[in-house]
Design a protein around this motif. Structure first.
Motif, PDB file in Angstrom:
ATOM      1  N   ARG A 140      30.389   9.286  65.758  1.00  0.00           N
ATOM      2  CA  ARG A 140      30.617   8.275  66.797  1.00  0.00           C
ATOM      3  C   ARG A 140      29.311   7.810  67.418  1.00  0.00           C
ATOM      4  NH1 ARG A 140      35.275  11.604  67.987  1.00  0.00           N
ATOM      5  NH2 ARG A 140      34.099  12.773  69.568  1.00  0.00           N
ATOM      6  N   ALA A 141      28.331   8.721  67.504  1.00  0.00           N
ATOM      7  CA  ALA A 141      27.033   8.377  68.103  1.00  0.00           C
ATOM      8  C   ALA A 141      26.074   7.735  67.104  1.00  0.00           C
ATOM      9  CB  ALA A 141      26.394   9.628  68.698  1.00  0.00           C
ATOM     10  N   GLY A 142      26.483   7.659  65.839  1.00  0.00           N
ATOM     11  CA  GLY A 142      25.597   7.114  64.810  1.00  0.00           C
ATOM     12  C   GLY A 142      24.387   7.992  64.548  1.00  0.00           C
ATOM     13  N   HIS A 143      24.535   9.293  64.703  1.00  0.00           N
ATOM     14  CA  HIS A 143      23.416  10.225  64.568  1.00  0.00           C
ATOM     15  C   HIS A 143      23.047  10.415  63.099  1.00  0.00           C
ATOM     16  CE1 HIS A 143      20.928  13.802  65.123  1.00  0.00           C
ATOM     17  NE2 HIS A 143      20.965  13.561  66.426  1.00  0.00           N
ATOM     18  N   ARG A 144      21.759  10.532  62.828  1.00  0.00           N
ATOM     19  CA  ARG A 144      21.291  10.651  61.440  1.00  0.00           C
ATOM     20  C   ARG A 144      21.679  11.991  60.812  1.00  0.00           C
ATOM     21  NH1 ARG A 144      16.528  13.605  61.300  1.00  0.00           N
ATOM     22  NH2 ARG A 144      15.554  13.979  63.326  1.00  0.00           N
ATOM     23  N   GLN A 145      22.041  12.973  61.641  1.00  0.00           N
ATOM     24  CA  GLN A 145      22.439  14.273  61.119  1.00  0.00           C
ATOM     25  C   GLN A 145      23.909  14.324  60.699  1.00  0.00           C
ATOM     26  OE1 GLN A 145      20.806  17.136  60.448  1.00  0.00           O
ATOM     27  NE2 GLN A 145      18.881  16.090  60.861  1.00  0.00           N
ATOM     28  N   THR A 146      24.604  13.200  60.813  1.00  0.00           N
ATOM     29  CA  THR A 146      26.041  13.192  60.516  1.00  0.00           C
ATOM     30  C   THR A 146      26.366  13.719  59.114  1.00  0.00           C
ATOM     31  OG1 THR A 146      26.471  11.385  62.077  1.00  0.00           O
ATOM     32  CG2 THR A 146      28.109  11.756  60.342  1.00  0.00           C
ATOM     33  N   PRO A 147      25.690  13.265  58.047  1.00  0.00           N
ATOM     34  CA  PRO A 147      26.035  13.779  56.713  1.00  0.00           C
ATOM     35  C   PRO A 147      25.902  15.297  56.597  1.00  0.00           C
ATOM     36  CG  PRO A 147      24.701  11.807  56.511  1.00  0.00           C
ATOM     37  CD  PRO A 147      24.667  12.195  57.953  1.00  0.00           C
ATOM     38  N   THR A 148      24.854  15.843  57.207  1.00  0.00           N
ATOM     39  CA  THR A 148      24.662  17.304  57.161  1.00  0.00           C
ATOM     40  C   THR A 148      25.768  18.020  57.922  1.00  0.00           C
ATOM     41  OG1 THR A 148      22.265  17.031  57.002  1.00  0.00           O
ATOM     42  CG2 THR A 148      23.083  19.177  57.751  1.00  0.00           C
ATOM     43  N   LEU A 149      26.079  17.529  59.109  1.00  0.00           N
ATOM     44  CA  LEU A 149      27.131  18.152  59.915  1.00  0.00           C
ATOM     45  C   LEU A 149      28.494  18.004  59.243  1.00  0.00           C
ATOM     46  CD1 LEU A 149      25.968  16.988  63.458  1.00  0.00           C
ATOM     47  CD2 LEU A 149      25.841  19.297  62.518  1.00  0.00           C
ATOM     48  N   TRP A 150      28.700  16.910  58.553  1.00  0.00           N
ATOM     49  CA  TRP A 150      29.946  16.679  57.822  1.00  0.00           C
ATOM     50  C   TRP A 150      30.112  17.730  56.724  1.00  0.00           C
ATOM     51  CZ3 TRP A 150      30.953  11.375  54.936  1.00  0.00           C
ATOM     52  CH2 TRP A 150      32.217  11.397  54.351  1.00  0.00           C
ATOM     53  N   ARG A 151      29.054  17.957  55.951  1.00  0.00           N
ATOM     54  CA  ARG A 151      29.125  18.970  54.879  1.00  0.00           C
ATOM     55  C   ARG A 151      29.367  20.367  55.459  1.00  0.00           C
ATOM     56  NH1 ARG A 151      24.891  15.778  52.782  1.00  0.00           N
ATOM     57  NH2 ARG A 151      23.326  17.158  53.718  1.00  0.00           N
ATOM     58  N   GLU A 152      28.660  20.674  56.538  1.00  0.00           N
ATOM     59  CA  GLU A 152      28.834  21.990  57.162  1.00  0.00           C
ATOM     60  C   GLU A 152      30.263  22.169  57.669  1.00  0.00           C
ATOM     61  OE1 GLU A 152      25.880  22.159  60.183  1.00  0.00           O
ATOM     62  OE2 GLU A 152      24.201  22.507  58.786  1.00  0.00           O
ATOM     63  N   ALA A 153      30.821  21.120  58.238  1.00  0.00           N
ATOM     64  CA  ALA A 153      32.184  21.194  58.760  1.00  0.00           C
ATOM     65  C   ALA A 153      33.199  21.359  57.628  1.00  0.00           C
ATOM     66  CB  ALA A 153      32.501  19.943  59.577  1.00  0.00           C
ATOM     67  N   ALA A 154      33.010  20.625  56.528  1.00  0.00           N
ATOM     68  CA  ALA A 154      33.922  20.750  55.390  1.00  0.00           C
ATOM     69  C   ALA A 154      33.867  22.160  54.816  1.00  0.00           C
ATOM     70  CB  ALA A 154      33.576  19.712  54.329  1.00  0.00           C
ATOM     71  N   ASP A 155      32.655  22.716  54.714  1.00  0.00           N
ATOM     72  CA  ASP A 155      32.508  24.094  54.218  1.00  0.00           C
ATOM     73  C   ASP A 155      33.199  25.082  55.162  1.00  0.00           C
ATOM     74  OD1 ASP A 155      31.077  23.197  52.046  1.00  0.00           O
ATOM     75  OD2 ASP A 155      29.105  23.682  52.911  1.00  0.00           O
ATOM     76  N   ALA A 156      33.055  24.860  56.463  1.00  0.00           N
ATOM     77  CA  ALA A 156      33.679  25.747  57.451  1.00  0.00           C
ATOM     78  C   ALA A 156      35.203  25.681  57.358  1.00  0.00           C
ATOM     79  CB  ALA A 156      33.216  25.378  58.860  1.00  0.00           C
TER      80      ALA A 156
END
Length: 333
Positions: free
Chosen positions: A94-110
Motif C-alpha cells: 500500500r505504501a509502494g515500498h521497494r521492499q514489497t517483493p522481498t516481504l511478499w516472498r517471506e510472507a508466502a514462505d511463512a
C-alpha cells in the motif's frame, strides 16, 4: 433504553474482553497470555478474527519473532508469525515500498510453513489469499483459475476453497476474495465484486457474516462514485440496498453470537439500516455496538475521509436519529 450520551470509542478487539486484555500484554512484549488465549480459542472463526487483530497490532514490533525464538515449536507462534508477515507485506504494498517483493516472498514462505505446521488451520490459506492481491495483472496461474460459476471472475479460487474447507464460510477468507476482486482491475466497474458478494451470500446459512458482504460492496460503490450527500442518501433507500440491509439483519444479526460479531460488520449494518430509514432496526444494532464504533464506513460520508472526529460526529447523529425515530414509533403504537 435511554439514549446514549457518551461518544463511542474505537478498540480493535471491541466486545472481546479477553482479547482486549492480551493485546496490552503483547504490545508490551509479553506473549504468554496471548499463547494461552489462542490455545483456548474455541473455533476457527474466532481464531481467525483474534489472530488477525493481534497481528495488526504488533506488525511493527519484534515480539512474535522473540516468542518464536523462545518457543520454536509453538504452533500458535508459527501461525501468528505468518499473520505478521502478511500484514507487513500488505502495508509495504500500500505504501509502494521497494521492499514489497522481498516481504511478499517471506510472507508466502511463512504461510506455507504455518500450513504444514497446522494443517487444519484456515489462517495460512487466508494469508496466501490476502497476498494474491499483490499479484497485479494476475501473473501467477493460481491467481487466475476458473471460477466455480460462469458469472464470476478468474482468481485464486483454490486458495479460497482451501480456507473454506477448513472453516466453511470463513468471514475473512471471503473478504480477502472481495479485496482481490477490487484489485484485479483498479477503477473498473464493480460488477465482478457485486456478482461475487451476491453469490457468496446467497447460499450462506443463518448466522453467517457472509450476509453482510453486499453492504460492503454498496459502500465501495458509492465511495467510488462520490457525489453529494443527497446522492448517498438516495443510494441507501433503493429497493436493492434496503433489501440487502434487512437480509443482513435477519439472516446474520438475529442469529449471530453477540460477543463474536465483527465491529466492522455491525457498523456497516447500522450504517445501512440508518441510511435506508429503517430506524427501529438500526437502533437495535447501535445498542449492540455500545460503547464501540469503527471509523469506516462513516468516514466515507464526511468532507475529509479519514477524519476520525467527523466520522464519530456522524455516528452519534445517526444513532440519535435512529433513537428519536424509534422512540416516536413506540409512542404512536
Amino acid at each position: 433504553m435511554p439514549m446514549p450520551q457518551a461518544r463511542p470509542v474505537y478498540h480493535p478487539a471491541g466486545h472481546d474482553a479477553p482479547l482486549r486484555a492480551v493485546l496490552q500484554d503483547l504490545k508490551a512484549g509479553r506473549w504468554v497470555s496471548t499463547r494461552n488465549l489462542l490455545t483456548e480459542t474455541p473455533d476457527w472463526g474466532l481464531w481467525t478474527q483474534r489472530t488477525q487483530i493481534l497481528a495488526a497490532a504488533v506488525a511493527g514490533s519484534d515480539v512474535v519473532r522473540t516468542w518464536r525464538q523462545e518457543e520454536p515449536r509453538s504452533v500458535v507462534a508459527t501461525v501468528l508469525h505468518c499473520r505478521v508477515a502478511v500484514e507487513r507485506a500488505l502495508r509495504a504494498h500500500r505504501a509502494g515500498h521497494r521492499q514489497t517483493p522481498t516481504l511478499w516472498r517471506e510472507a508466502a514462505d511463512a504461510c506455507r510453513l504455518a500450513s504444514s505446521t497446522s494443517p487444519e488451520d484456515p489462517v495460512p490459506w487466508i494469508g496466501l489469499l490476502a497476498l494474491a492481491q499483490l499479484d497485479e495483472g494476475q501473473r501467477w496461474e493460481e491467481h487466475r483459475l476458473p471460477a466455480p460459476e460462469p458469472m464470476l471472475f478468474p482468481g485464486p479460487w483454490q486458495l479460497l476453497a482451501q480456507a473454506d474447507k477448513r472453516d466453511p464460510g470463513n468471514r475473512e477468507a471471503f473478504h480477502r476474495m472481495l479485496q482481490f476482486a477490487y484489485q484485479r482491475r483498479p477503477g473498473a466497474p464493480l460488477t465482478a465484486a457485486l456478482n461475487f458478494v451476491q453469490w457468496a451470500s446467497a447460499s450462506a446459512p443463518a448466522g453467517s457474516a457472509l450476509h453482510v458482504l453486499p453492504l460492503y460492496a454498496h459502500v465501495e460503490r458509492y465511495r467510488r462514485e462520490g457525489g453529494s450527500e443527497r446522492a448517498l442518501d438516495l443510494h441507501w433507500i433503493t429497493e436493492d440496498a434496503t433489501r440487502n440491509a434487512l437480509r443482513a439483519l435477519h439472516l446474520w444479526f438475529d442469529h449471530a453470537m453477540p460477543g463474536w460479531m465483527s465491529l466492522l460488520d455491525l457498523n456497516h449494518l447500522a450504517h445501512a439500516l440508518w441510511g435506508a430509514h429503517q430506524f427501529h432496526d438500526a437502533l437495535r444494532v447501535f445498542e449492540a455496538l455500545e460503547p464501540f464504533f469503527t471509523v469506516v464506513p462513516w468516514t466515507y460520508r464526511t468532507a475529509v475521509p479519514g477524519d476520525t472526529e467527523a466520522a464519530t460526529d456522524l455516528f452519534v447523529q445517526a444513532r440519535a436519529r435512529s433513537y428519536g425515530a424509534a422512540k416516536g414509533h413506540r409512542r404512536r403504537s
